[in-house]
Design a protein around this motif. Sequence first.
Motif, PDB file in Angstrom:
ATOM      1  N   GLU A   1       0.782  -1.341   0.141  1.00 58.05           N
ATOM      2  CA  GLU A   1      -0.527   0.131   0.141  1.00 58.05           C
ATOM      3  C   GLU A   1       0.538   1.144  -0.089  1.00 58.05           C
ATOM      4  O   GLU A   1       2.007   1.235   0.129  1.00 58.05           O
ATOM      5  CB  GLU A   1      -0.547  -0.273   0.912  1.00 58.05           C
ATOM      6  CG  GLU A   1      -1.382  -0.657   1.478  1.00 58.05           C
ATOM      7  CD  GLU A   1      -2.512  -1.527   2.788  1.00 58.05           C
ATOM      8  OE1 GLU A   1      -3.520  -1.746   2.477  1.00 58.05           O
ATOM      9  OE2 GLU A   1      -1.990  -1.219   3.570  1.00 58.05           O
TER      10      GLU A   1
ATOM     11  N   GLU B   1       1.985  -8.481   0.612  1.00 58.08           N
ATOM     12  CA  GLU B   1       1.390  -9.142  -0.037  1.00 58.08           C
ATOM     13  C   GLU B   1       1.024  -8.334  -1.295  1.00 58.08           C
ATOM     14  O   GLU B   1       0.989  -6.894  -1.957  1.00 58.08           O
ATOM     15  CB  GLU B   1       0.112  -7.200   1.099  1.00 58.08           C
ATOM     16  CG  GLU B   1      -0.483  -7.974   2.090  1.00 58.08           C
ATOM     17  CD  GLU B   1      -0.976  -9.147   2.594  1.00 58.08           C
ATOM     18  OE1 GLU B   1      -1.730  -9.205   1.553  1.00 58.08           O
ATOM     19  OE2 GLU B   1      -1.557  -9.876   3.116  1.00 58.08           O
TER      20      GLU B   1
ATOM     21  N   GLU C   1      -0.154  -9.406  -3.931  1.00 62.85           N
ATOM     22  CA  GLU C   1      -1.637  -8.883  -5.286  1.00 62.85           C
ATOM     23  C   GLU C   1      -1.910  -8.175  -4.798  1.00 62.85           C
ATOM     24  O   GLU C   1      -2.554  -7.577  -5.897  1.00 62.85           O
ATOM     25  CB  GLU C   1      -2.862 -10.560  -4.554  1.00 62.85           C
ATOM     26  CG  GLU C   1      -4.143 -10.525  -5.342  1.00 62.85           C
ATOM     27  CD  GLU C   1      -4.820 -12.152  -5.087  1.00 62.85           C
ATOM     28  OE1 GLU C   1      -5.207 -11.505  -4.914  1.00 62.85           O
ATOM     29  OE2 GLU C   1      -3.803 -13.308  -4.530  1.00 62.85           O
ATOM     30  N   ARG C   2      -1.727  -6.986  -3.157  1.00 69.13           N
ATOM     31  CA  ARG C   2      -2.550  -6.020  -3.021  1.00 69.13           C
ATOM     32  C   ARG C   2      -1.188  -4.476  -4.074  1.00 69.13           C
ATOM     33  O   ARG C   2      -1.766  -3.901  -4.495  1.00 69.13           O
ATOM     34  CB  ARG C   2      -2.432  -6.018  -1.252  1.00 69.13           C
ATOM     35  CG  ARG C   2      -3.203  -4.017  -0.792  1.00 69.13           C
ATOM     36  CD  ARG C   2      -3.465  -4.294   0.147  1.00 69.13           C
ATOM     37  NE  ARG C   2      -4.056  -5.265   1.124  1.00 69.13           N
ATOM     38  CZ  ARG C   2      -3.801  -6.001   2.047  1.00 69.13           C
ATOM     39  NH1 ARG C   2      -2.912  -4.893   3.178  1.00 69.13           N
ATOM     40  NH2 ARG C   2      -4.362  -6.607   2.346  1.00 69.13           N
TER      41      ARG C   2
ATOM     42  N   VAL D   1       0.087  -5.629  -6.851  1.00 71.35           N
ATOM     43  CA  VAL D   1      -0.411  -5.421  -7.917  1.00 71.35           C
ATOM     44  C   VAL D   1      -2.382  -4.445  -7.956  1.00 71.35           C
ATOM     45  O   VAL D   1      -1.968  -3.455  -8.508  1.00 71.35           O
ATOM     46  CB  VAL D   1      -0.868  -6.477  -8.524  1.00 71.35           C
ATOM     47  CG1 VAL D   1      -0.990  -6.651 -10.056  1.00 71.35           C
ATOM     48  CG2 VAL D   1       0.825  -6.758  -8.386  1.00 71.35           C
ATOM     49  N   GLN D   2      -2.810  -5.106  -7.273  1.00 76.75           N
ATOM     50  CA  GLN D   2      -3.981  -3.414  -6.871  1.00 76.75           C
ATOM     51  C   GLN D   2      -3.639  -1.971  -6.808  1.00 76.75           C
ATOM     52  O   GLN D   2      -4.018  -1.577  -7.522  1.00 76.75           O
ATOM     53  CB  GLN D   2      -4.503  -4.928  -5.501  1.00 76.75           C
ATOM     54  CG  GLN D   2      -5.307  -5.903  -6.568  1.00 76.75           C
ATOM     55  CD  GLN D   2      -6.050  -6.349  -4.839  1.00 76.75           C
ATOM     56  OE1 GLN D   2      -5.866  -5.977  -4.117  1.00 76.75           O
ATOM     57  NE2 GLN D   2      -6.192  -7.690  -5.172  1.00 76.75           N
ATOM     58  N   THR D   3      -2.900  -1.973  -6.012  1.00 78.06           N
ATOM     59  CA  THR D   3      -2.588  -0.492  -5.910  1.00 78.06           C
ATOM     60  C   THR D   3      -2.217   0.394  -6.930  1.00 78.06           C
ATOM     61  O   THR D   3      -1.950   1.089  -7.550  1.00 78.06           O
ATOM     62  CB  THR D   3      -1.368  -1.109  -4.409  1.00 78.06           C
ATOM     63  OG1 THR D   3      -1.947  -1.115  -3.369  1.00 78.06           O
ATOM     64  CG2 THR D   3      -0.885   0.711  -4.752  1.00 78.06           C
TER      65      THR D   3
ATOM     66  N   GLU E   1      -2.758  -1.293  -9.989  1.00 75.93           N
ATOM     67  CA  GLU E   1      -3.330  -0.943 -10.608  1.00 75.93           C
ATOM     68  C   GLU E   1      -4.727   0.471 -11.056  1.00 75.93           C
ATOM     69  O   GLU E   1      -4.628   1.424 -11.830  1.00 75.93           O
ATOM     70  CB  GLU E   1      -4.540  -2.533 -10.846  1.00 75.93           C
ATOM     71  CG  GLU E   1      -3.581  -3.284 -11.780  1.00 75.93           C
ATOM     72  CD  GLU E   1      -3.892  -4.353 -11.435  1.00 75.93           C
ATOM     73  OE1 GLU E   1      -5.576  -4.373 -10.882  1.00 75.93           O
ATOM     74  OE2 GLU E   1      -3.759  -5.609 -11.902  1.00 75.93           O
ATOM     75  N   LYS E   2      -5.478   0.804  -9.060  1.00 77.85           N
ATOM     76  CA  LYS E   2      -5.822   1.031  -8.885  1.00 77.85           C
ATOM     77  C   LYS E   2      -5.629   2.687  -8.855  1.00 77.85           C
ATOM     78  O   LYS E   2      -6.315   3.877  -9.996  1.00 77.85           O
ATOM     79  CB  LYS E   2      -6.140   1.356  -7.540  1.00 77.85           C
ATOM     80  CG  LYS E   2      -7.180  -0.381  -7.614  1.00 77.85           C
ATOM     81  CD  LYS E   2      -7.961  -0.566  -6.039  1.00 77.85           C
ATOM     82  CE  LYS E   2      -8.289  -1.216  -5.578  1.00 77.85           C
ATOM     83  NZ  LYS E   2      -9.003  -1.223  -4.166  1.00 77.85           N
ATOM     84  N   TYR E   3      -4.146   2.759  -9.024  1.00 77.88           N
ATOM     85  CA  TYR E   3      -3.089   4.347  -9.172  1.00 77.88           C
ATOM     86  C   TYR E   3      -3.152   4.427 -10.220  1.00 77.88           C
ATOM     87  O   TYR E   3      -3.421   6.000 -10.625  1.00 77.88           O
ATOM     88  CB  TYR E   3      -1.674   3.889  -8.593  1.00 77.88           C
ATOM     89  CG  TYR E   3      -1.159   5.224  -9.585  1.00 77.88           C
ATOM     90  CD1 TYR E   3      -0.558   6.214  -8.185  1.00 77.88           C
ATOM     91  CD2 TYR E   3      -0.017   4.821 -10.468  1.00 77.88           C
ATOM     92  CE1 TYR E   3      -0.311   7.410  -8.679  1.00 77.88           C
ATOM     93  CE2 TYR E   3       1.296   6.518 -10.880  1.00 77.88           C
ATOM     94  CZ  TYR E   3       0.862   6.419  -9.970  1.00 77.88           C
ATOM     95  OH  TYR E   3       1.285   8.316 -10.284  1.00 77.88           O
TER      96      TYR E   3
ATOM     97  N   GLU F   1      -5.168   3.951 -12.494  1.00 81.56           N
ATOM     98  CA  GLU F   1      -6.470   3.505 -13.178  1.00 81.56           C
ATOM     99  C   GLU F   1      -7.478   5.077 -12.259  1.00 81.56           C
ATOM    100  O   GLU F   1      -7.404   6.172 -13.714  1.00 81.56           O
ATOM    101  CB  GLU F   1      -7.769   2.955 -12.311  1.00 81.56           C
ATOM    102  CG  GLU F   1      -8.877   3.117 -13.205  1.00 81.56           C
ATOM    103  CD  GLU F   1      -9.886   1.983 -12.310  1.00 81.56           C
ATOM    104  OE1 GLU F   1     -10.900   2.074 -12.712  1.00 81.56           O
ATOM    105  OE2 GLU F   1      -9.567   1.481 -11.005  1.00 81.56           O
TER     106      GLU F   1
END
Length: 521
Positions: A308, A381, A383-384, A386-388, A390-392, A394
């Motif tokens: 994060e 983390e 996976e998180r 990668v999610q962070t 991707e959200k960034y 976006e």
Amino acid sequence: MASIPSESCSILVIGSGNAGFSAAISASQSGCKDILLIDKCPSSWIGGNTYFTAGAFRTVHNGLSDLLPIVNNVDEETAQIIDVEAYTVGDFMEDLKRVTGGRCDKELGRVLVEKSNETVKWLAGLGVRFQLAFNRQAYKVEGRFKFWGGLHLKTQDGGKGLVQDYLAAAKNHGIRTLFSTAATQIHIDTETGAVTSVRVEQNGKPKLIHTRAVILAAGGFEASPSLRAQYLGPSWELAYVRGTPYNTGDLLTIAIHSVSAKTAGNWSGCHSVAWDANASPNSGDRGVSNEFTKSGYPLGIMVNANGERFVDEGVDLRNYTYAKFGKKILEQEGGVAWQVWDGKMIPYLRKEEYRDEIVERIMAESLGELAEKCGETGLVEKERFVQTMEKYNEAVYAHRKEHPNMKWDPAVKDSLSTQSSTLRLPLPKSNWALPIDEPPFLAVKVACGITFTFGGLQIDPETAGVVKSTTDSVVPGLFCCGEMVGGLFYGNYPGGSGLTAGAVFGRRAGRSAARLVSGEE
């Protein structure tokens, strides 16, 4: 009881960094020719924290024409493509007030700001080799070097070069030096309260140095794990020491106990940066020096072990955030983080900080692969992570869609952010937000590197005399400068103002001590 060996001098300077040498040379120029400078470190560690700096000096100036006469790295052709805005007294004072939350001592701040230009030029006259800081403070945009952040000067070869120049100047002024000589007690006359001598241990053996004036310039307590934990708080004993291992706060404690010196400033605050997580934790490396700093985070993002983000990497120009983001890294799980960029930004990273010989570069062709590789270095983390990312991305895309004509410009706050009308991140990146979407991807693991502590002793801003806590009057013959002075910085500081402050108040301390010795005061 057998007497211990002794010697005498007119002025004793304790500390061999920027402030100590400034004070000693100033005292010599003010008429005193019997000056002894001591340091508890061996001669191989001369220079204190100064040696480990990038050599940046923040100063008021009237623009490029005011700086060109004192720099040695600008020819006539290059001068035609340089943009340097004037940095006024008002600009410097506003920056100082802003980054310290308005807590900076007004008189100390005034002296620092108003005397910065003449002090830098004084140093240049001593032989200090100044340069425009192209590598740290300028980006080449559309064929022109654009300087930013109010910080434009550095010394040749950084702190190493600055110490070399001070040594040459000190030799020219006949200043004696002793190393492996640690002060253990300051003696004062019981009737007058004036300084009379300092007890030291030289190579472990006691000695007494009789003197009429003492200048304290031995740095803060950043290299003491126990004092860091005591004053800065939990986990600070785990911070990496960015500079000399000899700044352990001894002289602060001695001054407080021996002469009731009054404390001042932000004792729970310090200058701390993003530092190479693979560096030695207990001492800086005199070969690598400042290159362990990792200052490229405004060009990308930082994530913690949980994948994060935890700071707004673009909240301000780097000069005003790097000294406080080390603390933010220390607060994360394990006290570490990862800085991340894509192929667009890698060319903009400073080579001296991010080249293969200095740092472990974690390279990948996809964000998923980067997460896996960071996992091998402690990222929990994946996976998180990668999610962070991707959200960034976006959020960046959404902002670009609304503002297609805005241009990325690392030399100003360009307002390219993650905050649009359709998508807003809970923690924004306020400037320089570009998508991290072009391989190759790069990550670097960082920790908290502590540079210097903000708490210190109260001084008279005009004379640099140390104030006594029991009387609120100056201790006759005792002066202080450099990182031992408290009251200038709170929570943060404007980059480059530390060296300037050390020289400004070192010069005043030396002049005041010489006047006292000569009977002018």
